[in-house]
Design a protein around this motif. Structure first.
Motif, PDB file in Angstrom:
ATOM      1  N   LEU A  69      18.321  33.748  29.503  1.00 39.02           N
ATOM      2  CA  LEU A  69      19.477  32.943  29.884  1.00 39.02           C
ATOM      3  C   LEU A  69      20.303  32.561  28.655  1.00 39.02           C
ATOM      4  CD1 LEU A  69      17.795  30.507  32.441  1.00 39.02           C
ATOM      5  CD2 LEU A  69      19.119  32.578  32.936  1.00 39.02           C
ATOM      6  N   PRO A  70      21.605  32.308  28.833  1.00 44.89           N
ATOM      7  CA  PRO A  70      22.427  31.866  27.696  1.00 44.89           C
ATOM      8  C   PRO A  70      21.891  30.594  27.046  1.00 44.89           C
ATOM      9  CG  PRO A  70      23.824  32.546  29.513  1.00 44.89           C
ATOM     10  CD  PRO A  70      22.419  32.556  30.034  1.00 44.89           C
ATOM     11  N   SER A  71      21.345  29.681  27.841  1.00 47.84           N
ATOM     12  CA  SER A  71      20.811  28.435  27.292  1.00 47.84           C
ATOM     13  C   SER A  71      19.597  28.668  26.406  1.00 47.84           C
ATOM     14  CB  SER A  71      20.457  27.463  28.420  1.00 47.84           C
ATOM     15  OG  SER A  71      19.504  28.046  29.296  1.00 47.84           O
ATOM     16  N   ASP A  72      18.878  29.775  26.618  1.00 49.07           N
ATOM     17  CA  ASP A  72      17.755  30.099  25.741  1.00 49.07           C
ATOM     18  C   ASP A  72      18.240  30.400  24.325  1.00 49.07           C
ATOM     19  OD1 ASP A  72      15.940  29.887  27.856  1.00 49.07           O
ATOM     20  OD2 ASP A  72      16.237  31.981  28.432  1.00 49.07           O
ATOM     21  N   ILE A  73      19.473  30.840  24.210  1.00 48.50           N
ATOM     22  CA  ILE A  73      20.042  31.185  22.911  1.00 48.50           C
ATOM     23  C   ILE A  73      20.756  29.992  22.276  1.00 48.50           C
ATOM     24  CG2 ILE A  73      21.737  32.647  21.742  1.00 48.50           C
ATOM     25  CD1 ILE A  73      21.161  34.800  23.804  1.00 48.50           C
ATOM     26  N   THR A  74      21.637  29.351  23.042  1.00 51.52           N
ATOM     27  CA  THR A  74      22.462  28.288  22.473  1.00 51.52           C
ATOM     28  C   THR A  74      21.809  26.921  22.524  1.00 51.52           C
ATOM     29  OG1 THR A  74      23.552  27.949  24.613  1.00 51.52           O
ATOM     30  CG2 THR A  74      24.569  29.519  23.095  1.00 51.52           C
ATOM     31  N   GLY A  75      20.957  26.672  23.521  1.00 47.36           N
ATOM     32  CA  GLY A  75      20.364  25.358  23.700  1.00 47.36           C
ATOM     33  C   GLY A  75      20.818  24.720  24.991  1.00 47.36           C
ATOM     34  N   VAL A  76      20.246  23.572  25.309  1.00 48.94           N
ATOM     35  CA  VAL A  76      20.542  22.914  26.575  1.00 48.94           C
ATOM     36  C   VAL A  76      20.410  21.401  26.414  1.00 48.94           C
ATOM     37  CG1 VAL A  76      18.126  23.038  27.340  1.00 48.94           C
ATOM     38  CG2 VAL A  76      19.962  22.909  29.046  1.00 48.94           C
ATOM     39  N   SER A  77      21.185  20.669  27.178  1.00 47.63           N
ATOM     40  CA  SER A  77      21.104  19.210  27.192  1.00 47.63           C
ATOM     41  C   SER A  77      20.112  18.773  28.258  1.00 47.63           C
ATOM     42  CB  SER A  77      22.476  18.581  27.453  1.00 47.63           C
ATOM     43  OG  SER A  77      23.369  18.872  26.398  1.00 47.63           O
ATOM     44  N   VAL A  78      19.116  17.976  27.850  1.00 50.62           N
ATOM     45  CA  VAL A  78      18.067  17.511  28.746  1.00 50.62           C
ATOM     46  C   VAL A  78      18.170  15.997  28.888  1.00 50.62           C
ATOM     47  CG1 VAL A  78      15.570  17.397  29.156  1.00 50.62           C
ATOM     48  CG2 VAL A  78      16.563  19.416  28.048  1.00 50.62           C
ATOM     49  N   TYR A  79      18.041  15.507  30.129  1.00 46.34           N
ATOM     50  CA  TYR A  79      18.175  14.074  30.375  1.00 46.34           C
ATOM     51  C   TYR A  79      16.883  13.359  30.014  1.00 46.34           C
ATOM     52  CZ  TYR A  79      19.339   9.679  32.674  1.00 46.34           C
ATOM     53  OH  TYR A  79      19.600   8.368  32.931  1.00 46.34           O
ATOM     54  N   ASP A  80      16.980  12.373  29.116  1.00 43.61           N
ATOM     55  CA  ASP A  80      15.846  11.550  28.717  1.00 43.61           C
ATOM     56  C   ASP A  80      15.826  10.313  29.598  1.00 43.61           C
ATOM     57  OD1 ASP A  80      14.033   9.802  27.464  1.00 43.61           O
ATOM     58  OD2 ASP A  80      14.428  10.681  25.506  1.00 43.61           O
ATOM     59  N   GLN A  81      14.820  10.220  30.469  1.00 42.44           N
ATOM     60  CA  GLN A  81      14.774   9.113  31.421  1.00 42.44           C
ATOM     61  C   GLN A  81      14.507   7.779  30.744  1.00 42.44           C
ATOM     62  OE1 GLN A  81      11.983  10.072  34.520  1.00 42.44           O
ATOM     63  NE2 GLN A  81      13.308  11.635  35.426  1.00 42.44           N
ATOM     64  N   GLU A  82      13.752   7.774  29.626  1.00 47.02           N
ATOM     65  CA  GLU A  82      13.470   6.516  28.954  1.00 47.02           C
ATOM     66  C   GLU A  82      14.728   5.937  28.307  1.00 47.02           C
ATOM     67  OE1 GLU A  82      10.318   6.956  26.200  1.00 47.02           O
ATOM     68  OE2 GLU A  82       8.784   7.415  27.732  1.00 47.02           O
ATOM     69  N   ARG A  83      15.472   6.771  27.632  1.00 50.16           N
ATOM     70  CA  ARG A  83      16.694   6.298  26.965  1.00 50.16           C
ATOM     71  C   ARG A  83      17.916   6.395  27.859  1.00 50.16           C
ATOM     72  NH1 ARG A  83      16.974   9.206  21.252  1.00 50.16           N
ATOM     73  NH2 ARG A  83      16.633  11.047  22.571  1.00 50.16           N
ATOM     74  N   ARG A  84      17.755   7.070  29.009  1.00 48.43           N
ATOM     75  CA  ARG A  84      18.840   7.220  29.992  1.00 48.43           C
ATOM     76  C   ARG A  84      20.091   7.845  29.363  1.00 48.43           C
ATOM     77  NH1 ARG A  84      18.652   1.814  33.889  1.00 48.43           N
ATOM     78  NH2 ARG A  84      16.466   2.109  34.570  1.00 48.43           N
ATOM     79  N   GLU A  85      19.852   8.920  28.649  1.00 46.53           N
ATOM     80  CA  GLU A  85      20.951   9.681  28.065  1.00 46.53           C
ATOM     81  C   GLU A  85      20.500  11.125  27.866  1.00 46.53           C
ATOM     82  OE1 GLU A  85      20.141   8.755  23.333  1.00 46.53           O
ATOM     83  OE2 GLU A  85      21.725   7.671  24.388  1.00 46.53           O
ATOM     84  N   PHE A  86      21.490  11.993  27.716  1.00 44.81           N
ATOM     85  CA  PHE A  86      21.182  13.406  27.519  1.00 44.81           C
ATOM     86  C   PHE A  86      20.871  13.672  26.045  1.00 44.81           C
ATOM     87  CE2 PHE A  86      23.349  13.690  31.589  1.00 44.81           C
ATOM     88  CZ  PHE A  86      22.612  14.672  32.241  1.00 44.81           C
ATOM     89  N   GLU A  87      19.865  14.493  25.824  1.00 43.29           N
ATOM     90  CA  GLU A  87      19.465  14.888  24.477  1.00 43.29           C
ATOM     91  C   GLU A  87      19.594  16.398  24.354  1.00 43.29           C
ATOM     92  OE1 GLU A  87      15.601  14.692  21.455  1.00 43.29           O
ATOM     93  OE2 GLU A  87      15.479  13.873  23.494  1.00 43.29           O
ATOM     94  N   PHE A  88      20.226  16.848  23.270  1.00 42.01           N
ATOM     95  CA  PHE A  88      20.441  18.283  23.078  1.00 42.01           C
ATOM     96  C   PHE A  88      19.212  18.925  22.452  1.00 42.01           C
ATOM     97  CE2 PHE A  88      22.029  21.819  20.362  1.00 42.01           C
ATOM     98  CZ  PHE A  88      22.423  22.663  21.390  1.00 42.01           C
ATOM     99  N   LYS A  89      18.730  19.983  23.088  1.00 45.30           N
ATOM    100  CA  LYS A  89      17.610  20.764  22.582  1.00 45.30           C
ATOM    101  C   LYS A  89      18.166  22.082  22.032  1.00 45.30           C
ATOM    102  CE  LYS A  89      14.409  17.887  24.061  1.00 45.30           C
ATOM    103  NZ  LYS A  89      13.539  17.115  23.129  1.00 45.30           N
ATOM    104  N   PRO A  90      18.167  22.242  20.705  1.00 44.96           N
ATOM    105  CA  PRO A  90      18.759  23.455  20.124  1.00 44.96           C
ATOM    106  C   PRO A  90      18.056  24.712  20.593  1.00 44.96           C
ATOM    107  CG  PRO A  90      18.369  21.788  18.441  1.00 44.96           C
ATOM    108  CD  PRO A  90      17.666  21.332  19.679  1.00 44.96           C
TER     109      PRO A  90
END
Length: 334
Positions: free
Chosen positions: A93-114
């Motif tokens: 998938l394209p996200s496997d190459i570029t990365g993806v934003s994952v929602y952190d439930q504890e901090r209630r914000e999206f975190e970018f995974k390179p």
């Protein structure tokens, strides 16, 4: 050895401290290290190093089993930098190459995974096995050296180089690289079969263990950055620039070519020629540098007409004829 100035030094200091002899000394270490793994392919190794110093990307295309991936991995291991390997498959998938934003439930914000592209050297094995959608994920990072995900732009660390491999003879499960992506590769090389002597040596060296296991870095990432900065200062005269433009223009006007070289190809040819001159201990480019790299830099961007293909006129032969016809100004050889 005289220490090579780190990237943190100013541009003027870099120009003063990094001489052509220093460039050749550091690159000589890297070249010897890689050639200890890849026997009998000194020209291919030199081209790969020129592309690295010119801040380009390299496409290695040849039949299976001739050492394409071995060359890419050896180059990556010879420099003490971050390296990621991507095995291109139809389900990648394209996200496997570029990365993806994952929602952190504890901090209630999206975190970018390179993704895997966040490295100094990215080894893409069998790039033509991925779908066109996945291949297109590399377009932005190869040209602009950054990645945009969910509206945010993330810069890639320099130096950044994609070393991709592909097998030209396989049809099942492969997708041809589009012209837009081919144009982003500074150079395309073919390994070719080794000579009999090199193959005999390979049996001795590779027969017991893989030489990659014993390969250790011989240059730091700061040294490579300094060398890249030094290569940018290699002089290109107005006559040599005119020769490059005339050669590229000839590909666009040739009746045997349906698609000629792009302006990006012109830039890539000049940048690669600077690196080639530095590898030969010179701080100036001569027409011989341009001619030595013309086929490697331009051929994969050219599309012959149907009539030329029917006459068995390949892009390599057409370009060779153009190089022989385009005149070189006498002042360009001084």
């Amino acid at each position: 050895m005289t220490a090579v100035a780190p990237l943190g030094s100013g541009r003027d200091e870099l120009e003063e401290l990094v001489t052509p002899e220093q460039v050749a000394e550091v690159v000589g270490r890297i070249r010897s290290c890689v050639e200890g793994v890849i026997e009998g392919k000194s020209d291919v190794v030199k081209t790969a190093l020129a592309v690295l110093l010119a801040e380009g990307h390299l496409l290695i295309e040849d039949v299976p089993g001739v050492g394409k991936t071995m060359l890419a991995k050896a180059l990556a291991r010879a420099v003490d930098c971050t390296v990621n390997r991507i095995q291109f498959t139809p389900d990648l998938l394209p996200s496997d190459i570029t990365g993806v934003s994952v929602y952190d439930q504890e901090r209630r914000e999206f975190e970018f995974k390179p993704g895997a592209v966040f490295a100094n050297i990215v080894v893409g094995d069998e790039i033509n096995r991925a779908s066109p959608k996945t291949q297109s994920a590399l377009l932005e990072c190869m040209e602009e050296q950054h990645v945009t995900v969910d509206g945010r732009t993330w810069m890639l660390e320099r130096p950044f180089m994609v070393v991709a491999t592909q097998n030209p003879v396989e049809m099942d499960g492969t997708y041809a690289l589009p012209e837009a992506q081919l144009d982003r590769f500074m150079a395309r090389v073919s390994m070719g079969y080794p000579s009999a002597d090199a193959e005999l040596e390979m049996l001795d060296v590779h027969g017991r263990t893989s030489p990659l296991d014993a390969l250790t870095p011989v240059a730091t990432v700061d040294e490579v950055r300094a060398l890249v900065a030094a290569v940018r200062t290699v002089h290109v005269s107005a006559e040599v620039k005119r020769y490059v433009v005339d050669l590229v223009t000839a590909t666009r006007t040739s009746p045997e070519l349906r698609l000629g070289a792009s302006p990006r190809a012109t830039l890539h040819l000049v940048r690669a020629s600077r690196a080639w001159a530095a590898l030969d201990h010179r701080d100036y480019v001569i027409p011989d540098d341009v001619q030595a790299l013309a086929a490697t830099v331009l051929t994969h961007r050219l599309v012959p007409t149907a009539e030329a293909l029917m006459a068995r006129r390949t892009a390599d032969r057409i370009l060779a004829d153009l190089v022989g016809r385009v005149a070189v100004s006498p002042g360009a050889r001084r």
